[in-house]
Design a protein around this motif. Sequence first.
Motif, PDB file in Angstrom:
ATOM      1  N   THR A  26      -6.867 -59.239   2.575  1.00 60.31           N
ATOM      2  CA  THR A  26      -6.163 -57.964   2.910  1.00 60.31           C
ATOM      3  C   THR A  26      -6.334 -58.612   3.992  1.00 60.31           C
ATOM      4  N   ARG A  34      -1.234 -48.581   3.745  1.00 57.28           N
ATOM      5  CA  ARG A  34      -1.231 -47.977   2.310  1.00 57.28           C
ATOM      6  C   ARG A  34      -2.094 -46.692   2.061  1.00 57.28           C
ATOM      7  N   CYS A  56     -14.209 -38.904  -8.831  1.00 57.28           N
ATOM      8  CA  CYS A  56     -14.039 -38.249  -8.172  1.00 57.28           C
ATOM      9  C   CYS A  56     -13.637 -36.584  -7.659  1.00 57.28           C
ATOM     10  N   ARG A 103      -9.957 -57.518  -3.778  1.00 52.66           N
ATOM     11  CA  ARG A 103      -8.858 -56.707  -3.395  1.00 52.66           C
ATOM     12  C   ARG A 103      -8.436 -55.531  -3.668  1.00 52.66           C
ATOM     13  N   ASN A 104      -7.872 -54.955  -4.858  1.00 52.22           N
ATOM     14  CA  ASN A 104      -7.244 -54.157  -5.222  1.00 52.22           C
ATOM     15  C   ASN A 104      -8.099 -52.809  -6.027  1.00 52.22           C
ATOM     16  N   GLY A 138      -3.690 -48.994  -9.919  1.00 48.18           N
ATOM     17  CA  GLY A 138      -3.752 -48.178  -8.956  1.00 48.18           C
ATOM     18  C   GLY A 138      -2.249 -47.573  -8.499  1.00 48.18           C
ATOM     19  N   ASN A 139      -1.137 -48.242  -8.749  1.00 50.05           N
ATOM     20  CA  ASN A 139       0.005 -47.802  -8.997  1.00 50.05           C
ATOM     21  C   ASN A 139       0.525 -46.353  -9.623  1.00 50.05           C
ATOM     22  N   ASN A 196      -6.362 -40.956  -0.562  1.00 52.31           N
ATOM     23  CA  ASN A 196      -5.189 -42.129  -0.136  1.00 52.31           C
ATOM     24  C   ASN A 196      -4.760 -41.145   0.962  1.00 52.31           C
ATOM     25  N   GLY A 238     -10.077 -37.568 -10.673  1.00 53.21           N
ATOM     26  CA  GLY A 238     -10.276 -38.596 -10.332  1.00 53.21           C
ATOM     27  C   GLY A 238     -10.371 -38.965 -11.941  1.00 53.21           C
ATOM     28  N   GLY A 239     -10.857 -40.489 -11.933  1.00 52.66           N
ATOM     29  CA  GLY A 239     -11.348 -41.249 -13.815  1.00 52.66           C
ATOM     30  C   GLY A 239     -11.150 -40.486 -14.530  1.00 52.66           C
TER      31      GLY A 239
END
Length: 323
Positions: free
Chosen positions: A29, A37, A114, A153-154, A215-216, A253, A311-312
Amino acid sequence: MKYSRILGTGSYLPEKVLHNTDMEKLVDTSDEWIRERTGIEQRHIAADDETTLDLAEKAARNAIDAAGINSNDIDLIVIATTTPDCVFPSVASMLQARLGITNESPAFDIQAVCAGFAYALGVADNFIRGGSASVVLVIGAETFSRILNWKDRNTCVLFGDGAGAVVLGEDDKPGIHSTHLHADGRYKDLLHVPNGVSRGYDVMQQQEAFVQMRGNEVFRMAVTKLREVVEEALKANQMDKSDIDWLVPHQANIRIIQATARKLNMSMDRVVLTVQNHGNTSAASIPLALDTAVRDGRIQRGEKLLLEGFGGGFTWGAALVTY
Ligand code: ACO
């Protein structure tokens, strides 16, 4: 009518800091990618012998001092966490003992990742409105670093550890005007730790014990659902976007936060932004941001705050508050 009001706030971040340049040594990364990002510059990581309970205790003591109350005045503790010390007892129960509270009032954890702090605030507010509690300690505390795959890394660059707390007290005017909580379990596979206690301890050593995220797709849902829930909160209180003094968002983010601010026609200088300093601390991030802006003097008594998180689960929620 009974309402709840924020009497005091507190927070705590562990001493150890990992900068983006440290992450470059762990995974493929770059500081530039992470900043562009996500807005994240660094994250705090709990020491090996430091647990969620330890972080929660420090945040709680700060909030209790700020509220000017005695610990034994607290008649309910609600802790939002995804990373408890033990299967049981709850972090809240153990914290009650650490704080020397002997009044036998209830204490329990809730789990909404979250969105956990929004959920905990909603639960606490309803206890106060319903007359079942009058002074509530509400905490978001996480050692999220323990459920990260440090080779992925994601995900590993995104999260950090920390705790934030508020003390709510009963009042005859709001305070918390309303809370709005939602979940949609159909999206569980987009963001999850796919294994747990009930599926057997052996797998806890494997890949499935860590956060996995698309993530997207999470990003797109987060932007949509947060836009909806802030609209819902304004409408429920017959308030206009211009009535809100501060947006205090979950810090996942910066681009998600900017999208919600645009929806509210708010300039970024009315948004409390702490994601750069601690990354995504899950349930801890809203109270961490709130405490930061209260302590540095930006948020003043009487101002209107919109708190929101996603969140999740998926889970998401908002609270409209007069500080
Ligand atoms: N460093 C460098 N490159 C990376 C990294 C990294 N750390 N991570 C991913 N990439 C790469 C990907 O592999 C991909 O490469 P490819 O195009 O060659 O396949 C590329 O970067 C782009 O990947 P995207 O996933 O499209 O990147 P995106 O712009 O969506 O940003 C991010 C990823 C930051 C995860 C973003 O999607 C996001 O923030 N999602 C929402 C997170 C969130 O809000 N979660 C909810 C709360 S968390 C909870 O509840 C536990």
